[in-house]
Design an enzyme around this catalytic site. Structure first.
Site, PDB file in Angstrom:
ATOM      1  N   THR A  37       0.870  -1.173   0.000  1.00  0.00           N
ATOM      2  CA  THR A  37       0.000   0.000   0.000  1.00  0.00           C
ATOM      3  C   THR A  37       0.911   1.228   0.000  1.00  0.00           C
ATOM      4  OG1 THR A  37       0.027   0.233   2.409  1.00  0.00           O
ATOM      5  CG2 THR A  37      -1.670  -1.231   1.473  1.00  0.00           C
ATOM      6  N   ILE A  63      -3.548  -9.679   2.353  1.00  0.00           N
ATOM      7  CA  ILE A  63      -3.921 -10.691   3.366  1.00  0.00           C
ATOM      8  C   ILE A  63      -5.419 -11.004   3.313  1.00  0.00           C
ATOM      9  CG2 ILE A  63      -1.998 -10.243   4.958  1.00  0.00           C
ATOM     10  CD1 ILE A  63      -4.074  -8.773   6.797  1.00  0.00           C
ATOM     11  N   ASP A 129      -1.219  -0.700  21.923  1.00  0.00           N
ATOM     12  CA  ASP A 129      -1.765  -0.206  23.206  1.00  0.00           C
ATOM     13  C   ASP A 129      -3.073   0.550  23.005  1.00  0.00           C
ATOM     14  OD1 ASP A 129      -0.702   2.109  22.015  1.00  0.00           O
ATOM     15  OD2 ASP A 129       0.556   2.664  23.722  1.00  0.00           O
ATOM     16  N   TYR A 153      -9.430   2.948  13.942  1.00  0.00           N
ATOM     17  CA  TYR A 153      -8.205   2.126  13.892  1.00  0.00           C
ATOM     18  C   TYR A 153      -8.141   1.197  15.102  1.00  0.00           C
ATOM     19  CZ  TYR A 153      -3.287   0.973  14.818  1.00  0.00           C
ATOM     20  OH  TYR A 153      -2.125   0.305  15.140  1.00  0.00           O
ATOM     21  N   ALA A 155     -10.455   0.249  17.117  1.00  0.00           N
ATOM     22  CA  ALA A 155     -11.548  -0.736  17.143  1.00  0.00           C
ATOM     23  C   ALA A 155     -11.258  -1.887  16.195  1.00  0.00           C
ATOM     24  CB  ALA A 155     -12.863  -0.052  16.776  1.00  0.00           C
ATOM     25  N   SER A 156     -10.649  -1.588  15.048  1.00  0.00           N
ATOM     26  CA  SER A 156     -10.353  -2.669  14.093  1.00  0.00           C
ATOM     27  C   SER A 156      -9.242  -3.559  14.650  1.00  0.00           C
ATOM     28  CB  SER A 156     -10.011  -2.102  12.704  1.00  0.00           C
ATOM     29  OG  SER A 156      -8.758  -1.454  12.727  1.00  0.00           O
ATOM     30  N   ASN A 183       5.736   3.416  18.292  1.00  0.00           N
ATOM     31  CA  ASN A 183       7.104   3.122  17.824  1.00  0.00           C
ATOM     32  C   ASN A 183       7.675   4.307  17.071  1.00  0.00           C
ATOM     33  OD1 ASN A 183       7.667  -0.310  17.085  1.00  0.00           O
ATOM     34  ND2 ASN A 183       6.102   0.464  18.459  1.00  0.00           N
ATOM     35  N   LYS A 192       3.137   9.766  10.519  1.00  0.00           N
ATOM     36  CA  LYS A 192       3.114   9.605  11.974  1.00  0.00           C
ATOM     37  C   LYS A 192       3.879  10.771  12.587  1.00  0.00           C
ATOM     38  CE  LYS A 192       0.955   5.637  11.646  1.00  0.00           C
ATOM     39  NZ  LYS A 192       1.534   4.669  10.788  1.00  0.00           N
ATOM     40  N   ASP A 275      -7.845  19.998  17.584  1.00  0.00           N
ATOM     41  CA  ASP A 275      -7.525  18.650  18.059  1.00  0.00           C
ATOM     42  C   ASP A 275      -8.088  17.574  17.127  1.00  0.00           C
ATOM     43  OD1 ASP A 275      -6.442  16.769  19.718  1.00  0.00           O
ATOM     44  OD2 ASP A 275      -7.518  17.404  21.518  1.00  0.00           O
TER      45      ASP A 275
HETATM   46  P1  NAD Z   1       2.883   0.629   8.367  1.00  0.00           P
HETATM   47  O1  NAD Z   1       1.654   1.371   7.993  1.00  0.00           O
HETATM   48  O2  NAD Z   1       4.218   1.302   8.266  1.00  0.00           O
HETATM   49  O3  NAD Z   1       3.007  -0.713   7.486  1.00  0.00           O
HETATM   50  C1  NAD Z   1       1.902  -1.557   7.252  1.00  0.00           C
HETATM   51  C2  NAD Z   1       2.342  -2.569   6.194  1.00  0.00           C
HETATM   52  O4  NAD Z   1       1.230  -3.457   5.951  1.00  0.00           O
HETATM   53  C3  NAD Z   1       2.690  -1.925   4.843  1.00  0.00           C
HETATM   54  O5  NAD Z   1       3.862  -2.528   4.331  1.00  0.00           O
HETATM   55  C4  NAD Z   1       1.491  -2.252   3.969  1.00  0.00           C
HETATM   56  O6  NAD Z   1       1.811  -2.338   2.587  1.00  0.00           O
HETATM   57  C5  NAD Z   1       1.049  -3.589   4.536  1.00  0.00           C
HETATM   58  N1  NAD Z   1      -0.374  -3.870   4.286  1.00  0.00           N
HETATM   59  C6  NAD Z   1      -1.424  -3.045   4.529  1.00  0.00           C
HETATM   60  N2  NAD Z   1      -2.565  -3.649   4.147  1.00  0.00           N
HETATM   61  C7  NAD Z   1      -2.220  -4.882   3.688  1.00  0.00           C
HETATM   62  C8  NAD Z   1      -2.969  -5.979   3.171  1.00  0.00           C
HETATM   63  N3  NAD Z   1      -4.299  -5.914   3.040  1.00  0.00           N
HETATM   64  N4  NAD Z   1      -2.303  -7.093   2.809  1.00  0.00           N
HETATM   65  C9  NAD Z   1      -0.942  -7.155   2.919  1.00  0.00           C
HETATM   66  N5  NAD Z   1      -0.183  -6.142   3.377  1.00  0.00           N
HETATM   67  C10 NAD Z   1      -0.831  -5.021   3.764  1.00  0.00           C
HETATM   68  O7  NAD Z   1       2.613   0.081   9.824  1.00  0.00           O
HETATM   69  P2  NAD Z   1       3.565  -0.136  11.073  1.00  0.00           P
HETATM   70  O8  NAD Z   1       3.652   1.107  11.834  1.00  0.00           O
HETATM   71  O9  NAD Z   1       4.792  -0.833  10.628  1.00  0.00           O
HETATM   72  O10 NAD Z   1       2.673  -1.143  11.929  1.00  0.00           O
HETATM   73  C11 NAD Z   1       2.820  -2.551  11.799  1.00  0.00           C
HETATM   74  C12 NAD Z   1       1.920  -3.243  12.796  1.00  0.00           C
HETATM   75  O11 NAD Z   1       2.237  -2.818  14.117  1.00  0.00           O
HETATM   76  C13 NAD Z   1       0.444  -2.941  12.608  1.00  0.00           C
HETATM   77  O12 NAD Z   1      -0.292  -4.113  12.857  1.00  0.00           O
HETATM   78  C14 NAD Z   1       0.140  -1.893  13.677  1.00  0.00           C
HETATM   79  O13 NAD Z   1      -1.206  -1.934  14.069  1.00  0.00           O
HETATM   80  C15 NAD Z   1       1.085  -2.348  14.769  1.00  0.00           C
HETATM   81  N6  NAD Z   1       1.534  -1.301  15.700  1.00  0.00           N
HETATM   82  C16 NAD Z   1       2.086  -0.132  15.240  1.00  0.00           C
HETATM   83  C17 NAD Z   1       2.572   0.808  16.138  1.00  0.00           C
HETATM   84  C18 NAD Z   1       3.239   2.080  15.671  1.00  0.00           C
HETATM   85  O14 NAD Z   1       3.582   2.920  16.500  1.00  0.00           O
HETATM   86  N7  NAD Z   1       3.493   2.270  14.378  1.00  0.00           N
HETATM   87  C19 NAD Z   1       2.464   0.573  17.519  1.00  0.00           C
HETATM   88  C20 NAD Z   1       1.896  -0.628  17.949  1.00  0.00           C
HETATM   89  C21 NAD Z   1       1.443  -1.551  17.031  1.00  0.00           C
HETATM   90  P1  TYD Z   2       0.471   9.290  15.893  1.00  0.00           P
HETATM   91  O1  TYD Z   2       1.898   9.226  15.474  1.00  0.00           O
HETATM   92  O2  TYD Z   2      -0.568   9.485  14.844  1.00  0.00           O
HETATM   93  O3  TYD Z   2       0.202   7.989  16.758  1.00  0.00           O
HETATM   94  P2  TYD Z   2      -1.084   7.575  17.667  1.00  0.00           P
HETATM   95  O4  TYD Z   2      -2.213   8.466  17.374  1.00  0.00           O
HETATM   96  O5  TYD Z   2      -1.294   6.210  17.152  1.00  0.00           O
HETATM   97  O6  TYD Z   2      -0.617   7.654  19.083  1.00  0.00           O
HETATM   98  O7  TYD Z   2       0.295  10.451  16.959  1.00  0.00           O
HETATM   99  C1  TYD Z   2       1.036  10.454  18.160  1.00  0.00           C
HETATM  100  C2  TYD Z   2       0.549  11.607  18.991  1.00  0.00           C
HETATM  101  O8  TYD Z   2       0.842  12.830  18.314  1.00  0.00           O
HETATM  102  C3  TYD Z   2      -0.957  11.598  19.212  1.00  0.00           C
HETATM  103  O9  TYD Z   2      -1.242  12.083  20.528  1.00  0.00           O
HETATM  104  C4  TYD Z   2      -1.477  12.571  18.185  1.00  0.00           C
HETATM  105  C5  TYD Z   2      -0.352  13.595  18.077  1.00  0.00           C
HETATM  106  N1  TYD Z   2      -0.226  14.244  16.755  1.00  0.00           N
HETATM  107  C6  TYD Z   2      -0.172  15.625  16.665  1.00  0.00           C
HETATM  108  O10 TYD Z   2      -0.245  16.346  17.688  1.00  0.00           O
HETATM  109  N2  TYD Z   2      -0.070  16.194  15.436  1.00  0.00           N
HETATM  110  C7  TYD Z   2      -0.012  15.451  14.294  1.00  0.00           C
HETATM  111  O11 TYD Z   2       0.085  16.037  13.185  1.00  0.00           O
HETATM  112  C8  TYD Z   2      -0.041  14.023  14.394  1.00  0.00           C
HETATM  113  C9  TYD Z   2       0.021  13.155  13.161  1.00  0.00           C
HETATM  114  C10 TYD Z   2      -0.162  13.468  15.657  1.00  0.00           C
END
Ligand code: NAD
Ligand code: TYD
Length: 344
Positions: A37, A63, A129, A153, A155-156, A183, A192, A275
């Site tokens: 994606t 998937i 979390d 997000y 909820a899913s 992360n 992010k 917000d």
């Molecule tokens: P990301 O958005 O960087 O990457 C998601 C990956 O999934 C991409 O490579 C995308 O191409 C692939 N993908 C999406 N839909 C797909 C599908 N239908 N079939 C196959 N591949 C598909 O996400 P991320 O930040 O690396 O997160 C990875 C996992 O960790 C997720 O399950 C997320 O919920 C979880 N997670 C993320 C964080 C965070 O801070 N980023 C924290 C905790 C948990």
């Molecule tokens: P984000 O990286 O989207 O992660 P999550 O919402 O999954 O925690 O956002 C981290 C925090 O930063 C969250 O409290 C929302 C805030 N945020 C901003 O203040 N401005 C922004 O432009 C973005 C994307 C997030």
């Protein structure tokens, strides 16, 4: 040789997990299965492919496509599925939840079903979390707490966790779940907050802080998260869930200040904007259960933020093309009309 089927392995955490796993376990092969994606990128795997060659196989696929998943698992003699594949950005889920339900809920079911049909393969679900929802007072979420997600997000992802638990109870599928805190680190798509703000600051653009910026998050380094997932895969108890984070928390504003100081940019780049709808004020988890297995994080929040800033400063080749593509339209839609509350 063990074969891991890493879905979403071309995304941020997935690619770092593949890097960590192939470096740490010489007897493991990885099949990355990814739809590519907007968030999935082959560049994220380039250095790993060059270093590990045939121990990394890439298959492009969705998937949600059961036949393609079954074929990829069968052809590659997979024994363990680690599911990172997901739609992951809260703001996008607020604008359009559809793809989140499809991938994070239905896609998880498809993978569980594939694991069951292939003879009850080991299955690990990457969760978040955010399934616990907004955390009040000074409580730290425990794995046994009820899930109370508040964004589409979250909820899913919670639905995915419920389905994983159902497959364990109903079919005896050998599952584990890990729930990671926020992360940060190399290869995170700049939607992010941390990579968005670093790349904005490098262009002297304002940093859109939602509301008062006093929301609390646990910004953990992605490699600590990957080590935690590996710990669960090696030593986790089947049927159990493990929180992964530092167990500490920091306000968004403090995170931004550290980042700007590391960049040598002025705090006047901070702009408080309207917000996020339903914005969770605080996430914080208790991580004692994972630490009892022998894991502990290497990075403090501050070290993780500074290391991440330096990676983005040094790796413009990676993020500049992203910021000039699909991202521009997304940025305009999310921030273009957003009300500015105050500056600096
Ligand atoms: P990301 O958005 O960087 O990457 C998601 C990956 O999934 C991409 O490579 C995308 O191409 C692939 N993908 C999406 N839909 C797909 C599908 N239908 N079939 C196959 N591949 C598909 O996400 P991320 O930040 O690396 O997160 C990875 C996992 O960790 C997720 O399950 C997320 O919920 C979880 N997670 C993320 C964080 C965070 O801070 N980023 C924290 C905790 C948990
Ligand atoms: P984000 O990286 O989207 O992660 P999550 O919402 O999954 O925690 O956002 C981290 C925090 O930063 C969250 O409290 C929302 C805030 N945020 C901003 O203040 N401005 C922004 O432009 C973005 C994307 C997030």
């Amino acid at each position: 040789m063990q074969t891991l089927f890493v879905t979403g392995g071309a995304g941020f955490i997935g690619c770092n997990f593949v890097r960590y796993t192939l470096d740490k376990h010489p007897d493991v092969r990885v099949v990355v299965y990814d739809k590519l994606t907007y968030a999935g990128r082959l560049e994220n795997l380039q250095d790993i492919q060059a270093k590990h060659g045939k121990r990394l196989v890439f298959v492009q696929g969705d998937i949600c496509d059961g036949a393609a998943v079954d074929a990829a698992i069968g052809e590659n003699q997979v024994d363990t599925i680690v599911n990172f594949a997901a739609e992951t950005h809260v703001d996008r889920s607020i604008m359009d939840p559809d793809a989140f339900i499809r991938t994070d809920v239905y896609g998880t079911y498809v993978l569980l079903e594939a694991a069951r049909k292939a003879g009850n393969l080991r299955y690990h679900q990457i969760s978040t979390d955010e399934v616990y929802g907004h955390i009040h007072g000074d409580h730290r979420s425990l794995e046994t707490d009820c899930m109370a997600p508040r964004s589409p997000y979250a909820a899913s992802k919670a639905s995915g966790d419920h389905m994983v638990a159902a497959y364990y109870i109903t079919y005896g599928l050998p599952v584990t779940i890990s729930r990671g805190a926020n992360n940060i680190g190399p290869f995170q798509y700049p939607e992010k907050v941390v990579p968005l703000f670093v790349t904005n600051a490098l262009a002297d653009m304002p940093l859109p802080v939602y509301g008062d910026g006093q929301q609390m998050r646990d910004y953990q380094h992605v490699m600590d998260h990957c080590a935690g997932i590996d710990e669960v895969l090696q030593h986790g108890v089947i049927g159990e869930t493990y929180n992964v984070g530092t167990g500490k928390e920091m306000t968004n504003l403090r995170m931004v200040e550290i980042m700007l100081d590391e960049l040598g940019k002025p705090h006047s780049l901070i702009q408080h904007v309207e917000d996020r709808q339903g914005h969770d004020r605080r996430y914080c988890m208790n991580v004692d259960k994972l630490m009892a297995l022998g894991w502990e994080p290497d990075y403090t929040h501050e070290q993780a933020i500074r290391a991440t800033v330096r990676w983005y400063v040094d790796n413009r080749w990676w993020w500049e093309p992203i910021r000039s593509g699909e991202f521009k339209d997304y940025y305009r839609r999310l921030y273009g009309e957003r009300k500015v509350i105050s500056k600096g």
